[in-house]
Design a protein around this motif. Structure first.
Motif, PDB file in Angstrom:
ATOM      1  N   PHE A  79      -5.226   8.409   1.725  1.00  0.00           N
ATOM      2  CA  PHE A  79      -5.072   7.043   2.197  1.00  0.00           C
ATOM      3  C   PHE A  79      -4.281   6.258   1.174  1.00  0.00           C
ATOM      4  O   PHE A  79      -4.172   6.648   0.012  1.00  0.00           O
ATOM      5  N   ASN A  80      -3.691   5.161   1.621  1.00  0.00           N
ATOM      6  CA  ASN A  80      -2.836   4.349   0.767  1.00  0.00           C
ATOM      7  C   ASN A  80      -3.651   3.287   0.049  1.00  0.00           C
ATOM      8  O   ASN A  80      -4.534   2.666   0.632  1.00  0.00           O
ATOM      9  N   ILE A  81      -3.313   3.066  -1.235  1.00  0.00           N
ATOM     10  CA  ILE A  81      -3.997   2.063  -2.042  1.00  0.00           C
ATOM     11  C   ILE A  81      -2.962   1.176  -2.717  1.00  0.00           C
ATOM     12  O   ILE A  81      -1.776   1.492  -2.735  1.00  0.00           O
ATOM     13  N   CYS A  82      -3.411   0.060  -3.303  1.00  0.00           N
ATOM     14  CA  CYS A  82      -2.508  -0.865  -3.983  1.00  0.00           C
ATOM     15  C   CYS A  82      -2.200  -0.377  -5.398  1.00  0.00           C
ATOM     16  O   CYS A  82      -2.808   0.575  -5.892  1.00  0.00           O
ATOM     17  N   LYS A  83      -1.294  -1.038  -6.058  1.00  0.00           N
ATOM     18  CA  LYS A  83      -0.852  -0.640  -7.388  1.00  0.00           C
ATOM     19  C   LYS A  83      -1.973  -0.762  -8.419  1.00  0.00           C
ATOM     20  O   LYS A  83      -2.138   0.107  -9.274  1.00  0.00           O
ATOM     21  N   LEU A 140       0.848  -1.184   0.000  1.00  0.00           N
ATOM     22  CA  LEU A 140       0.000   0.000   0.000  1.00  0.00           C
ATOM     23  C   LEU A 140       0.884   1.234   0.000  1.00  0.00           C
ATOM     24  O   LEU A 140       1.030   1.916   1.009  1.00  0.00           O
ATOM     25  N   VAL A 141       1.481   1.522  -1.133  1.00  0.00           N
ATOM     26  CA  VAL A 141       2.455   2.593  -1.208  1.00  0.00           C
ATOM     27  C   VAL A 141       1.915   3.795  -1.984  1.00  0.00           C
ATOM     28  O   VAL A 141       2.326   4.913  -1.763  1.00  0.00           O
ATOM     29  N   TRP A 142       0.955   3.603  -2.840  1.00  0.00           N
ATOM     30  CA  TRP A 142       0.413   4.672  -3.657  1.00  0.00           C
ATOM     31  C   TRP A 142      -0.669   5.398  -2.864  1.00  0.00           C
ATOM     32  O   TRP A 142      -1.437   4.788  -2.147  1.00  0.00           O
ATOM     33  N   THR A 143      -0.755   6.697  -3.012  1.00  0.00           N
ATOM     34  CA  THR A 143      -1.705   7.476  -2.224  1.00  0.00           C
ATOM     35  C   THR A 143      -2.832   8.005  -3.104  1.00  0.00           C
ATOM     36  O   THR A 143      -2.667   8.202  -4.305  1.00  0.00           O
ATOM     37  N   LYS A 144      -3.971   8.222  -2.460  1.00  0.00           N
ATOM     38  CA  LYS A 144      -5.129   8.784  -3.144  1.00  0.00           C
ATOM     39  C   LYS A 144      -5.847   9.701  -2.176  1.00  0.00           C
ATOM     40  O   LYS A 144      -5.932   9.419  -0.990  1.00  0.00           O
ATOM     41  N   LYS A 145      -6.373  10.815  -2.687  1.00  0.00           N
ATOM     42  CA  LYS A 145      -7.148  11.744  -1.862  1.00  0.00           C
ATOM     43  C   LYS A 145      -8.609  11.354  -1.929  1.00  0.00           C
ATOM     44  O   LYS A 145      -9.156  11.097  -2.991  1.00  0.00           O
ATOM     45  N   GLY A 146      -9.244  11.338  -0.774  1.00  0.00           N
ATOM     46  CA  GLY A 146     -10.664  11.044  -0.690  1.00  0.00           C
ATOM     47  C   GLY A 146     -11.500  12.291  -0.923  1.00  0.00           C
ATOM     48  O   GLY A 146     -10.978  13.393  -1.125  1.00  0.00           O
ATOM     49  N   GLU A 147     -12.800  12.131  -0.891  1.00  0.00           N
ATOM     50  CA  GLU A 147     -13.706  13.256  -1.103  1.00  0.00           C
ATOM     51  C   GLU A 147     -13.636  14.272   0.028  1.00  0.00           C
ATOM     52  O   GLU A 147     -13.862  15.454  -0.185  1.00  0.00           O
ATOM     53  N   ASP A 148     -13.298  13.785   1.222  1.00  0.00           N
ATOM     54  CA  ASP A 148     -13.211  14.675   2.379  1.00  0.00           C
ATOM     55  C   ASP A 148     -11.846  15.346   2.513  1.00  0.00           C
ATOM     56  O   ASP A 148     -11.614  16.084   3.456  1.00  0.00           O
ATOM     57  N   GLY A 149     -10.933  15.074   1.583  1.00  0.00           N
ATOM     58  CA  GLY A 149      -9.619  15.706   1.608  1.00  0.00           C
ATOM     59  C   GLY A 149      -8.544  14.892   2.283  1.00  0.00           C
ATOM     60  O   GLY A 149      -7.375  15.242   2.227  1.00  0.00           O
TER      61      GLY A 149
END
Length: 52
Positions: A42-46, A30-39
């Motif tokens: 969190f980390n996500i998979c490839k 879980l190294v890649w990051t993503k921004k949620g709707e609330d700002g």
């Protein structure tokens, strides 16, 4: 040139392996990051980082 998504470097990141919150895959990196709707980020998979 260093490889930032594998090897010794990745093991220094806390919580680098776990269950992906988007797809539910278990025991993945879980190294890649993503921004949620609330700002929040969190980390996500490839695979999820490629899809989105």
């Amino acid at each position: 040139m260093s490889k930032q998504r594998r090897g010794k470097y990745i093991k220094t990141i806390p919580g680098w392996r776990g269950t992906c919150p988007l797809c539910g895959r278990k025991r993945v990196k879980l190294v890649w990051t993503k921004k949620g709707e609330d700002g929040k980020t969190f980390n996500i998979c490839k695979l999820c980082s490629i899809k989105n």
